[in-house]
Write a protein that holds these residues in place. Structure first.
Motif, PDB file in Angstrom:
ATOM      1  N   GLU A  49       0.849  -1.187   0.000  1.00 27.75           N
ATOM      2  CA  GLU A  49       0.000   0.000   0.000  1.00 27.75           C
ATOM      3  C   GLU A  49       0.888   1.241   0.000  1.00 27.75           C
ATOM      4  OE1 GLU A  49      -3.698   1.833   2.570  1.00 27.75           O
ATOM      5  OE2 GLU A  49      -2.479   0.246   3.432  1.00 27.75           O
ATOM      6  N   VAL A  51       1.276   4.957   0.999  1.00 35.53           N
ATOM      7  CA  VAL A  51       0.685   5.937   1.904  1.00 35.53           C
ATOM      8  C   VAL A  51       1.665   7.083   2.108  1.00 35.53           C
ATOM      9  CG1 VAL A  51      -0.768   4.271   3.128  1.00 35.53           C
ATOM     10  CG2 VAL A  51       1.518   4.722   3.955  1.00 35.53           C
ATOM     11  N   GLU A  66      -8.259   6.160   8.550  1.00 30.35           N
ATOM     12  CA  GLU A  66      -8.613   4.815   8.997  1.00 30.35           C
ATOM     13  C   GLU A  66     -10.100   4.546   8.795  1.00 30.35           C
ATOM     14  OE1 GLU A  66      -6.641   2.266   9.713  1.00 30.35           O
ATOM     15  OE2 GLU A  66      -5.058   3.675   9.162  1.00 30.35           O
ATOM     16  N   LYS A  69     -10.671   3.855   5.121  1.00 32.79           N
ATOM     17  CA  LYS A  69     -10.218   2.502   4.768  1.00 32.79           C
ATOM     18  C   LYS A  69     -11.231   1.468   5.231  1.00 32.79           C
ATOM     19  CE  LYS A  69      -5.217   3.324   4.943  1.00 32.79           C
ATOM     20  NZ  LYS A  69      -3.989   2.993   5.682  1.00 32.79           N
ATOM     21  N   SER A  70     -11.749   1.652   6.429  1.00 30.53           N
ATOM     22  CA  SER A  70     -12.733   0.718   6.978  1.00 30.53           C
ATOM     23  C   SER A  70     -14.002   0.709   6.131  1.00 30.53           C
ATOM     24  CB  SER A  70     -13.054   1.109   8.423  1.00 30.53           C
ATOM     25  OG  SER A  70     -14.049   0.281   8.955  1.00 30.53           O
ATOM     26  N   ALA A  72     -14.251   1.530   3.004  1.00 29.60           N
ATOM     27  CA  ALA A  72     -13.934   0.964   1.687  1.00 29.60           C
ATOM     28  C   ALA A  72     -13.950  -0.558   1.729  1.00 29.60           C
ATOM     29  CB  ALA A  72     -12.580   1.474   1.213  1.00 29.60           C
ATOM     30  N   ARG A  73     -13.599  -1.145   2.868  1.00 29.71           N
ATOM     31  CA  ARG A  73     -13.576  -2.609   3.009  1.00 29.71           C
ATOM     32  C   ARG A  73     -14.945  -3.181   3.381  1.00 29.71           C
ATOM     33  NH1 ARG A  73      -8.501  -1.338   5.654  1.00 29.71           N
ATOM     34  NH2 ARG A  73      -9.623  -1.263   7.618  1.00 29.71           N
TER      35      ARG A  73
END
Length: 91
Positions: A49, A51, A66, A69-70, A72-73
């Motif tokens: 990844e 970053v 964060e 990202k959460s 997106a998952r």
């Protein structure tokens, strides 16, 4: 297999820091670059990844990253097909 030469320019501080890291892992910089290239080919993508340096962000920005990202998952999170659709939902 014939060898080819790959040359790249990088600032001295980055090179020195990378050499120290790779040496601590039992690698030289050439082997580390070769591993990166092989993994990129095997995975058909950048094998990690990407970053930005986190020391440049505030705690609230890191928390927002964060959270993004959460989301997106999360397959249950609402998806938007355009920015316009997202903005309409914010009203």
């Amino acid at each position: 297999m014939a060898n080819a030469v790959l040359q790249t320019r990088i600032d001295k501080a980055t090179k020195d820091e990378a050499e120290q890291l790779f040496e601590s892992l039992g690698l030289d910089i050439t082997t580390a670059i070769r591993l990166f290239l092989k993994q990129a080919i095997n995975q058909r993508c950048i094998p990690f990844e990407i970053v930005p340096p986190q020391r440049e962000f505030t705690d609230s920005t890191l928390a927002a990253i964060e959270e993004a990202k959460s989301l997106a998952r999360n397959p249950k999170a609402k998806r938007y097909s355009s920015a316009k659709e997202l903005l309409e939902d914010c009203k």
